[in-house]
Write a protein that holds these residues in place. Structure first.
Motif, PDB file in Angstrom:
ATOM      1  N   GLY A 171       0.591  -1.232  -0.095  1.00  0.00           N
ATOM      2  CA  GLY A 171       0.041   0.118  -0.144  1.00  0.00           C
ATOM      3  C   GLY A 171       1.149   1.186   0.161  1.00  0.00           C
ATOM      4  N   MET A 172       1.988   1.194  -0.647  1.00  0.00           N
ATOM      5  CA  MET A 172       2.922   2.488  -0.709  1.00  0.00           C
ATOM      6  C   MET A 172       2.734   3.099  -2.050  1.00  0.00           C
ATOM      7  SD  MET A 172       3.990   2.811   2.480  1.00  0.00           S
ATOM      8  CE  MET A 172       5.628   3.792   2.147  1.00  0.00           C
ATOM      9  N   ALA A 173       1.994   2.714  -3.146  1.00  0.00           N
ATOM     10  CA  ALA A 173       2.110   3.309  -4.413  1.00  0.00           C
ATOM     11  C   ALA A 173       1.078   4.653  -4.441  1.00  0.00           C
ATOM     12  CB  ALA A 173       1.484   2.398  -5.488  1.00  0.00           C
ATOM     13  N   THR A 174       1.715   5.602  -5.131  1.00  0.00           N
ATOM     14  CA  THR A 174       1.017   6.805  -5.374  1.00  0.00           C
ATOM     15  C   THR A 174       0.112   6.765  -6.749  1.00  0.00           C
ATOM     16  OG1 THR A 174       2.562   7.833  -6.943  1.00  0.00           O
ATOM     17  CG2 THR A 174       2.743   8.117  -4.465  1.00  0.00           C
ATOM     18  N   PRO A 175      -0.727   7.701  -6.849  1.00  0.00           N
ATOM     19  CA  PRO A 175      -1.773   7.609  -8.087  1.00  0.00           C
ATOM     20  C   PRO A 175      -0.448   7.736  -9.365  1.00  0.00           C
ATOM     21  CG  PRO A 175      -2.810   8.737  -6.329  1.00  0.00           C
ATOM     22  CD  PRO A 175      -1.503   8.588  -5.730  1.00  0.00           C
ATOM     23  N   THR A 176       0.424   8.563  -9.370  1.00  0.00           N
ATOM     24  CA  THR A 176       1.156   8.740 -10.409  1.00  0.00           C
ATOM     25  C   THR A 176       1.660   7.491 -10.646  1.00  0.00           C
ATOM     26  OG1 THR A 176       2.989   9.722  -9.017  1.00  0.00           O
ATOM     27  CG2 THR A 176       1.598  11.193 -10.189  1.00  0.00           C
ATOM     28  N   GLU A 177       2.253   6.927  -9.752  1.00  0.00           N
ATOM     29  CA  GLU A 177       2.905   5.708  -9.974  1.00  0.00           C
ATOM     30  C   GLU A 177       1.930   4.386 -10.380  1.00  0.00           C
ATOM     31  OE1 GLU A 177       6.262   5.200  -6.728  1.00  0.00           O
ATOM     32  OE2 GLU A 177       4.470   5.010  -6.002  1.00  0.00           O
ATOM     33  N   SER A 178       0.712   4.473  -9.932  1.00  0.00           N
ATOM     34  CA  SER A 178      -0.404   3.576 -10.555  1.00  0.00           C
ATOM     35  C   SER A 178      -0.587   3.785 -12.169  1.00  0.00           C
ATOM     36  CB  SER A 178      -1.468   3.734  -9.781  1.00  0.00           C
ATOM     37  OG  SER A 178      -2.918   3.178 -10.236  1.00  0.00           O
TER      38      SER A 178
END
Length: 299
Positions: free
Chosen positions: A180-187
């Motif tokens: 649960g460490m991803a950011t929306p930009t990474e997604s």
């Protein structure tokens, strides 16, 4: 202008991923009732159970009984970590299996005591045989964004692992933000690359809600043309091999967000919350997701 699909598919992982590491033993009867209630809410794809060693995951010791007694509807997935698990699942009548590998070597080693390469070498002949036999194969890609031991994962490493699975003919890639460490930009960036690289493979996003960004990450994945999402009713679940990871994003919150944006799921939100209410007494911690709180207050 946002680009949104007309519909999206929810793959419910609560009966397996949600309950797998639950401290309280949930009876087979209550698991089957949970599954039936989710089906009645409109869930068509679901992870039912896992064919793993009862020594390591006692909660899944009743996998054969679950598969034997569940109502056959929609796509019913079972997790199979190795050849023994695959054989047991097939003998029990499974026609859709999920395998899993971590992009991170350290995570994979702590999870199943093999490096990523060792896992892939072991899985290749099994997957090729499964596809020859007409079995649906879902490949779960753990630590696709971040690892609790190695930090940020290079997107190229995730794409490379997915490429191997696609080359072996898997039907679906479930790409997971395990901690649960991803950011929306990474997604958005990773799923855009994955969709471009593998347009003919079912692409599913799997987010955990550790930093309360799972819904934002799902919205970003929608912008990358992803329309399949793993989620767990009640937000149940978590990974014992990923320090700090909390449960999966709650199905009821995902369904509500999608419906509010005009994206159909085929799932009845009230009946979904009712399914959560009925399983809540048999799990260790109270369920406290946004839509479930609203449902209880309204009721």
């Amino acid at each position: 202008m946002f680009i949104l699909p007309n519909s999206a598919t929810i793959i419910e992982v609560g009966p397996r991923d949600g309950l797998q590491n639950e401290a309280k033993v949930v009876s087979t009867e209550h698991k089957l009732q949970f599954i039936e209630n989710l089906q009645q809410a409109g869930v068509q794809e679901m992870e039912l159970t896992s064919f793993v060693s009862p020594k390591w995951v006692p909660q899944m010791a009743d996998a054969k009984d679950i598969l034997a007694n569940v109502e056959k509807t929609g796509r019913q997935l079972v997790l199979t970590p190795n050849e023994k698990g695959i054989n047991a699942a097939l003998e029990s009548g499974a026609r859709a299996v999920a395998v899993f590998v971590g992009v991170s070597n350290t995570f994979n080693k702590k999870n199943i005591n093999k490096t990523t390469d060792e896992s892939m070498k072991a899985l290749k002949p099994l997957i090729l045989q499964l596809k020859q036999d007409g079995v649906f194969v879902r490949a779960c890609i753990s630590t696709a964004f971040h690892c609790p031991f190695e930090g940020a994962i290079e997107p190229e490493d995730t794409l490379s692992l997915c490429q191997q699975f696609v080359g072996w003919g898997v039907d679906e890639l479930s790409v997971a933000d395990t901690i649960g460490m991803a950011t929306p930009t990474e997604s958005y960036e990773l799923f855009s690359q994955l969709k471009e690289a593998f347009p003919d493979v079912l692409m599913t996003a799997h987010f955990h809600d550790t930093r309360k960004m799972a819904l934002a990450n799902i919205f970003a994945a929608l912008q990358a043309s992803v329309d399949r999402f793993d989620s767990s009713a009640g937000g149940l679940g978590g990974c014992p091999f990923a320090p700090g990871a909390t449960g999966n994003v709650a199905t009821e919150d995902v369904v509500n967000m999608l419906h509010q944006m005009g994206i159909e799921t085929g799932i009845d939100l009230d009946r979904l919350c009712e399914a959560v209410q009925k399983i809540e007494p048999y799990v260790s911690n109270p369920v406290d997701t946004g839509m479930y709180r609203l449902y209880k207050n309204r009721a």
